[in-house]
Design a protein around this motif. Structure first.
Motif, PDB file in Angstrom:
ATOM      1  N   VAL A 207       1.098  -0.859  -0.117  1.00  0.00           N
ATOM      2  CA  VAL A 207      -0.200   0.327   0.216  1.00  0.00           C
ATOM      3  C   VAL A 207       1.279   1.548   0.317  1.00  0.00           C
ATOM      4  CG1 VAL A 207      -2.006   1.296   1.196  1.00  0.00           C
ATOM      5  CG2 VAL A 207      -2.432  -1.219   0.937  1.00  0.00           C
ATOM      6  N   ASP A 208       2.171   1.372   0.683  1.00  0.00           N
ATOM      7  CA  ASP A 208       2.497   2.296   0.730  1.00  0.00           C
ATOM      8  C   ASP A 208       3.549   2.032   2.116  1.00  0.00           C
ATOM      9  OD1 ASP A 208       2.175   2.787   3.492  1.00  0.00           O
ATOM     10  OD2 ASP A 208       0.904   3.960   3.235  1.00  0.00           O
ATOM     11  N   GLU A 209       5.115   3.216   2.297  1.00  0.00           N
ATOM     12  CA  GLU A 209       5.842   2.879   2.768  1.00  0.00           C
ATOM     13  C   GLU A 209       5.966   1.616   3.942  1.00  0.00           C
ATOM     14  OE1 GLU A 209       5.067   5.733   2.166  1.00  0.00           O
ATOM     15  OE2 GLU A 209       6.810   6.015   0.816  1.00  0.00           O
ATOM     16  N   ILE A 210       4.864   1.646   4.804  1.00  0.00           N
ATOM     17  CA  ILE A 210       4.498   1.370   5.796  1.00  0.00           C
ATOM     18  C   ILE A 210       4.125   0.221   5.423  1.00  0.00           C
ATOM     19  CG2 ILE A 210       3.350   1.629   8.360  1.00  0.00           C
ATOM     20  CD1 ILE A 210       3.544   4.389   7.912  1.00  0.00           C
ATOM     21  N   LEU A 211       2.276  -0.119   5.222  1.00  0.00           N
ATOM     22  CA  LEU A 211       1.286  -1.424   5.050  1.00  0.00           C
ATOM     23  C   LEU A 211       1.957  -2.144   3.631  1.00  0.00           C
ATOM     24  CD1 LEU A 211      -1.023  -2.700   6.352  1.00  0.00           C
ATOM     25  CD2 LEU A 211      -1.983  -1.270   4.971  1.00  0.00           C
ATOM     26  N   THR A 212       1.770  -3.445   4.045  1.00  0.00           N
ATOM     27  CA  THR A 212       1.850  -4.531   2.853  1.00  0.00           C
ATOM     28  C   THR A 212       0.290  -5.133   3.281  1.00  0.00           C
ATOM     29  OG1 THR A 212       3.795  -4.236   2.871  1.00  0.00           O
ATOM     30  CG2 THR A 212       2.668  -6.115   1.332  1.00  0.00           C
ATOM     31  N   VAL A 213      -0.778  -5.362   2.535  1.00  0.00           N
ATOM     32  CA  VAL A 213      -1.768  -7.028   2.552  1.00  0.00           C
ATOM     33  C   VAL A 213      -1.391  -7.388   1.987  1.00  0.00           C
ATOM     34  CG1 VAL A 213      -3.521  -4.565   3.777  1.00  0.00           C
ATOM     35  CG2 VAL A 213      -3.435  -5.518   1.013  1.00  0.00           C
ATOM     36  N   LEU A 214      -2.055  -8.263   2.657  1.00  0.00           N
ATOM     37  CA  LEU A 214      -1.926  -9.881   1.879  1.00  0.00           C
ATOM     38  C   LEU A 214      -2.658 -11.117   1.956  1.00  0.00           C
ATOM     39  CD1 LEU A 214       1.411 -10.786   4.553  1.00  0.00           C
ATOM     40  CD2 LEU A 214       2.002  -9.812   2.478  1.00  0.00           C
ATOM     41  N   TRP A 215      -2.682 -10.921   0.516  1.00  0.00           N
ATOM     42  CA  TRP A 215      -4.020 -11.519   0.003  1.00  0.00           C
ATOM     43  C   TRP A 215      -4.032 -13.087  -0.123  1.00  0.00           C
ATOM     44  CZ3 TRP A 215      -8.468  -8.397  -0.210  1.00  0.00           C
ATOM     45  CH2 TRP A 215      -8.444  -6.747  -0.322  1.00  0.00           C
ATOM     46  N   HIS A 216      -5.474 -13.165   0.153  1.00  0.00           N
ATOM     47  CA  HIS A 216      -5.368 -15.517  -0.095  1.00  0.00           C
ATOM     48  C   HIS A 216      -4.734 -15.329  -1.480  1.00  0.00           C
ATOM     49  CE1 HIS A 216      -6.815 -18.656  -1.367  1.00  0.00           C
ATOM     50  NE2 HIS A 216      -6.803 -19.633  -0.462  1.00  0.00           N
ATOM     51  N   PRO A 217      -4.212 -16.499  -1.824  1.00  0.00           N
ATOM     52  CA  PRO A 217      -3.677 -16.586  -3.784  1.00  0.00           C
ATOM     53  C   PRO A 217      -4.752 -16.614  -4.664  1.00  0.00           C
ATOM     54  CG  PRO A 217      -2.546 -19.264  -2.489  1.00  0.00           C
ATOM     55  CD  PRO A 217      -4.459 -17.192  -1.206  1.00  0.00           C
ATOM     56  N   TYR A 218      -6.084 -16.726  -4.269  1.00  0.00           N
ATOM     57  CA  TYR A 218      -6.741 -16.849  -5.947  1.00  0.00           C
ATOM     58  C   TYR A 218      -8.253 -16.468  -5.324  1.00  0.00           C
ATOM     59  CZ  TYR A 218      -5.637 -22.047  -4.024  1.00  0.00           C
ATOM     60  OH  TYR A 218      -4.725 -22.294  -4.057  1.00  0.00           O
ATOM     61  N   GLU A 219      -8.437 -16.041  -3.961  1.00  0.00           N
ATOM     62  CA  GLU A 219      -9.861 -15.274  -3.534  1.00  0.00           C
ATOM     63  C   GLU A 219      -9.126 -14.078  -3.060  1.00  0.00           C
ATOM     64  OE1 GLU A 219     -11.057 -17.590  -0.186  1.00  0.00           O
ATOM     65  OE2 GLU A 219     -11.072 -19.442  -1.116  1.00  0.00           O
ATOM     66  N   GLU A 220     -10.452 -13.197  -3.331  1.00  0.00           N
ATOM     67  CA  GLU A 220     -10.723 -11.623  -3.079  1.00  0.00           C
ATOM     68  C   GLU A 220     -10.567 -11.506  -0.996  1.00  0.00           C
ATOM     69  OE1 GLU A 220      -8.757  -8.893  -4.282  1.00  0.00           O
ATOM     70  OE2 GLU A 220      -8.197 -10.397  -5.884  1.00  0.00           O
ATOM     71  N   ARG A 221      -9.977 -11.945  -0.247  1.00  0.00           N
ATOM     72  CA  ARG A 221      -9.313 -12.230   1.117  1.00  0.00           C
ATOM     73  C   ARG A 221      -8.235 -12.154   2.017  1.00  0.00           C
ATOM     74  NH1 ARG A 221      -9.217 -17.531   3.979  1.00  0.00           N
ATOM     75  NH2 ARG A 221      -9.455 -18.691   2.461  1.00  0.00           N
ATOM     76  N   LEU A 222      -7.999 -11.562   2.857  1.00  0.00           N
ATOM     77  CA  LEU A 222      -6.954 -10.886   3.408  1.00  0.00           C
ATOM     78  C   LEU A 222      -6.666 -12.530   4.131  1.00  0.00           C
ATOM     79  CD1 LEU A 222      -6.796  -7.424   4.766  1.00  0.00           C
ATOM     80  CD2 LEU A 222      -6.304  -8.095   3.012  1.00  0.00           C
TER      81      LEU A 222
ATOM     82  N   MET B 162      -6.130   3.731  -1.239  1.00  0.00           N
ATOM     83  CA  MET B 162      -5.104   3.276   0.104  1.00  0.00           C
ATOM     84  C   MET B 162      -5.473   3.396   1.538  1.00  0.00           C
ATOM     85  SD  MET B 162      -2.281   6.043  -1.082  1.00  0.00           S
ATOM     86  CE  MET B 162      -1.236   5.286   0.759  1.00  0.00           C
ATOM     87  N   ARG B 163      -6.790   4.547   1.633  1.00  0.00           N
ATOM     88  CA  ARG B 163      -7.942   4.530   2.685  1.00  0.00           C
ATOM     89  C   ARG B 163      -8.441   2.960   3.285  1.00  0.00           C
ATOM     90  NH1 ARG B 163      -9.227  10.166   0.637  1.00  0.00           N
ATOM     91  NH2 ARG B 163      -7.874  11.208   2.914  1.00  0.00           N
ATOM     92  N   ARG B 164      -9.397   2.275   1.862  1.00  0.00           N
ATOM     93  CA  ARG B 164      -9.781   1.342   1.561  1.00  0.00           C
ATOM     94  C   ARG B 164      -8.706  -0.032   1.992  1.00  0.00           C
ATOM     95  NH1 ARG B 164     -12.520   2.204  -2.923  1.00  0.00           N
ATOM     96  NH2 ARG B 164     -10.610   1.403  -4.016  1.00  0.00           N
ATOM     97  N   LYS B 165      -7.557   0.171   2.430  1.00  0.00           N
ATOM     98  CA  LYS B 165      -6.983  -1.051   2.541  1.00  0.00           C
ATOM     99  C   LYS B 165      -6.386  -1.121   3.500  1.00  0.00           C
ATOM    100  CE  LYS B 165      -5.757  -1.955  -2.581  1.00  0.00           C
ATOM    101  NZ  LYS B 165      -4.438  -2.165  -3.216  1.00  0.00           N
ATOM    102  N   TYR B 166      -5.574   0.499   4.257  1.00  0.00           N
ATOM    103  CA  TYR B 166      -5.630   0.304   5.666  1.00  0.00           C
ATOM    104  C   TYR B 166      -7.476  -0.052   6.948  1.00  0.00           C
ATOM    105  CZ  TYR B 166      -1.657   3.002   5.483  1.00  0.00           C
ATOM    106  OH  TYR B 166       0.337   3.213   5.521  1.00  0.00           O
ATOM    107  N   LEU B 167      -8.278   0.741   6.106  1.00  0.00           N
ATOM    108  CA  LEU B 167      -9.734  -0.322   7.825  1.00  0.00           C
ATOM    109  C   LEU B 167      -9.560  -1.516   7.194  1.00  0.00           C
ATOM    110  CD1 LEU B 167     -11.909   2.902   5.962  1.00  0.00           C
ATOM    111  CD2 LEU B 167     -11.013   2.856   8.419  1.00  0.00           C
ATOM    112  N   LEU B 168      -9.225  -2.134   5.876  1.00  0.00           N
ATOM    113  CA  LEU B 168      -9.523  -3.083   5.893  1.00  0.00           C
ATOM    114  C   LEU B 168      -8.182  -4.192   6.602  1.00  0.00           C
ATOM    115  CD1 LEU B 168      -9.443  -4.440   2.317  1.00  0.00           C
ATOM    116  CD2 LEU B 168     -10.885  -5.030   3.548  1.00  0.00           C
ATOM    117  N   ALA B 169      -7.024  -3.465   7.129  1.00  0.00           N
ATOM    118  CA  ALA B 169      -6.289  -4.067   7.137  1.00  0.00           C
ATOM    119  C   ALA B 169      -6.272  -4.086   9.040  1.00  0.00           C
ATOM    120  CB  ALA B 169      -4.688  -3.042   7.220  1.00  0.00           C
ATOM    121  N   VAL B 170      -7.191  -2.719   9.743  1.00  0.00           N
ATOM    122  CA  VAL B 170      -7.045  -2.573  10.832  1.00  0.00           C
ATOM    123  C   VAL B 170      -8.341  -3.451  11.342  1.00  0.00           C
ATOM    124  CG1 VAL B 170      -8.452  -0.580  12.463  1.00  0.00           C
ATOM    125  CG2 VAL B 170      -6.807   0.385  11.295  1.00  0.00           C
ATOM    126  N   ASP B 171      -9.060  -3.537  10.321  1.00  0.00           N
ATOM    127  CA  ASP B 171     -10.985  -4.247  10.308  1.00  0.00           C
ATOM    128  C   ASP B 171     -10.274  -5.753  10.901  1.00  0.00           C
ATOM    129  OD1 ASP B 171     -13.645  -4.916  11.575  1.00  0.00           O
ATOM    130  OD2 ASP B 171     -13.164  -6.476   9.095  1.00  0.00           O
TER     131      ASP B 171
END
Length: 149
Positions: A50-65, A122-131
């Motif tokens: 996402v940026d210098e701080i956050l990387t979100v890790l997604w399932h290899p073939y599903e749209e879920r963290l 980016m905001r969506r991904k940050y909110l996903l990460a916090v959740d």
């Protein structure tokens, strides 16, 4: 002949083998690289920086963290401790540390530097990460001690 069969027995899975172990979600700090990694599942993943701080890790073939990675975690934790009057953070749940670290780490400033469509993503991904971090186990006290050192 006996040596080869002994070797093959060592390779065969047993009840004590790590391959037979049940995966336990874990949040771990890696001091040599200064990042925190939280994986909720034992699967391969797609890393989405996402940026210098956050990387979100997604399932290899599903749209879920399946995980998150926070870079510069030791520095972020120190900033959080200062902002909270140096209180003991070893009892804080990971979600609190993540949310505070992201805010203290200037996530809002980083997001503001981008064009509107990128900012929204980016905001969506940050909110996903916090959740996502709400379900995380606490970071081990040993790991937090290493951060504080």
């Amino acid at each position: 002949m006996g040596t080869m069969s002994n070797f093959l027995e060592l390779l065969a899975p047993s009840d004590e083998s790590p391959r037979g172990a049940t995966f336990v979600p874990v949040a771990r700090f890696y001091p040599a690289m200064d990042f925190l990694l939280y994986l909720a599942e034992d699967v391969s993943y797609r890393a989405d920086r996402v940026d210098e701080i956050l990387t979100v890790l997604w399932h290899p073939y599903e749209e879920r963290l399946v995980g998150i990675k926070l870079k510069g975690f030791a520095c972020l934790v120190q900033e959080v401790k200062r902002a909270l009057g140096n209180q003991d953070i070893s009892v804080m749940p990971l979600v609190t540390l993540v949310a505070e670290a992201l805010m203290q780490g200037g996530a809002q400033k980083l997001i503001a530097e981008h064009e509107q469509p990128r900012r929204d993503a980016m905001r969506r991904k940050y909110l996903l990460a916090v959740d996502f971090a709400r379900k995380a186990p606490p970071v081990s006290a040993d790991d937090l001690q290493r951060v504080a050192a």
